[in-house]
Design an enzyme around this catalytic site. Structure first.
Site, PDB file in Angstrom:
ATOM      1  N   VAL A 127       0.826  -1.205   0.000  1.00 28.87           N
ATOM      2  CA  VAL A 127       0.000   0.000   0.000  1.00 28.87           C
ATOM      3  C   VAL A 127       0.865   1.262   0.000  1.00 28.87           C
ATOM      4  CG1 VAL A 127      -1.604   1.353   1.411  1.00 28.87           C
ATOM      5  CG2 VAL A 127      -2.010  -1.086   1.060  1.00 28.87           C
ATOM      6  N   GLU A 128       1.935   1.226   0.769  1.00 31.20           N
ATOM      7  CA  GLU A 128       2.758   2.428   0.915  1.00 31.20           C
ATOM      8  C   GLU A 128       3.592   2.741  -0.321  1.00 31.20           C
ATOM      9  OE1 GLU A 128       2.839   4.668   3.254  1.00 31.20           O
ATOM     10  OE2 GLU A 128       1.363   3.679   4.556  1.00 31.20           O
TER      11      GLU A 128
END
Length: 340
Positions: A127-128
């Site tokens: 996600v990051e």
């Protein structure tokens, strides 16, 4: 002649605008006070970090309007039905499966050591930074200086992060302050750690004497796991369960994601666990809270637990926490399928 004068005037105005957009941070009246305060910090004194040296570094920082623009329109301002498709993609799921398989021994060892599911560690990195592919295009010094001195809404927070950025440099984090790259908010590495998170939670898992959040998969994954453990992750505990809602359910609007209601209280108000939350039904006194999201097929109600709240310590948006949960579940499902 008139056209030449207008051209000259236009050029001067453009040059002045460019200078204004890239003005050194020291020109902001808060920079000198910041440097004086930081220089008095015991750790700064121990490191020999003088006020003059701090100002000299701040002189190299440049204001970036694009940073102000980015932080003013975060993805978390979207509805869940629009936010979810950004992260729950086939590519991100498949890349997560590939990352897990490539580092399975490490991830399984860290899961046992920290009690945090390997799928959650993988998902955070996915996600990051899309598994390390997008770690940020801004100089961290520029990002934090811009937000510390030109973004009043959160100036105290970013001044604290800018202070910690100066204090990070050392044998365990031997990177020049002026060369670090990261996100528009100053987050760094595959796990997008802010300077204060690096100071508190980053790990030298490969024992090479330094913390490397860009090139050491061991350091990256262990740092994420340690962050979750430090914030109260409950090993084997549930995260969130879709709720079945009675027609006459009491309307409640919790002020945060912190689990403050006993499960039995939500049940009395008309909200019930809609499925088995990954094991035995939690005790009636288990702290929970209620989350309402606008999904693609209408309003969704979720009963969320301590572990959901812990995910929100990484990013305080409930949309982020739900995306992490559902992406981790999707990766786990794919991993459980027989190899083709």
């Amino acid at each position: 002649m008139m056209q030449r004068c207008f051209s000259l005037l236009f050029g001067m105005l453009a040059w002045s605008a460019a200078i204004a957009l890239e003005a050194p941070a020291e020109s902001h009246p808060g920079a000198r006070a910041f440097a004086a305060e930081l220089a008095r910090d015991p750790l700064a004194i121990e490191q020999g970090l003088s006020e003059a040296a701090i100002l000299a570094t701040l002189d190299q920082a440049r204001y970036q309007q694009t940073i102000i623009d980015a932080i003013s329109r975060p993805a978390e301002s979207k509805a869940w039905k629009d936010y979810r498709p950004i992260f729950l993609t086939d590519k991100r799921i498949n890349d997560g499966v590939a990352f897990y398989r490539a580092h399975a021994d490490l991830l399984q060892r860290l899961e046992k050591e920290f009690g945090v599911p390997a799928s959650i560690i993988v998902t955070i990195i996915g996600v990051e930074t899309s598994y390390g592919r997008i770690t940020g295009k801004y100089r961290v010094l520029d990002a934090l200086t811009t937000l510390a001195f030109y973004y009043p809404a959160r100036a105290p927070f970013f001044q604290g992060e800018l202070k910690q950025l100066f204090l990070l440099h050392g044998t365990r984090f031997p990177y020049a302050t002026t060369e670090l790259m990261g996100s528009y908010a100053g987050a760094m590495g595959w796990g997008q750690f802010m300077p204060s998170s690096i100071a508190k939670f980053a790990r030298d898992e490969d024992s090479d004497g330094k913390i490397d959040l860009w090139n050491s998969i061991s350091d990256i994954c262990a740092s994420v796991a340690n962050y979750f453990t430090a914030h109260g992750w409950q090993t084997g505990g549930p995260v969130a369960v879709r709720a079945n809602v009675d027609k006459n359910a009491r309307v409640i609007t919790p002020g945060s994601l912190e689990p403050v209601y006993p499960l039995t209280q939500l049940e009395e108000w008309g909200y019930h666990l809609g499925s088995n939350p990954g094991g035995a039904k939690p005790d009636g006194q288990t702290p929970v809270t209620l989350l309402q999201l606008e999904g693609a097929e209408g309003t969704e109600f979720w009963i969320v637990f301590q572990n959901f709240y812990v995910i929100s310590r990484y990013n305080r948006s409930p949309l982020y926490s739900m995306a992490v949960l559902q992406l981790s579940e999707a990766i786990t499902r794919e991993l459980s399928k027989p190899a083709q």
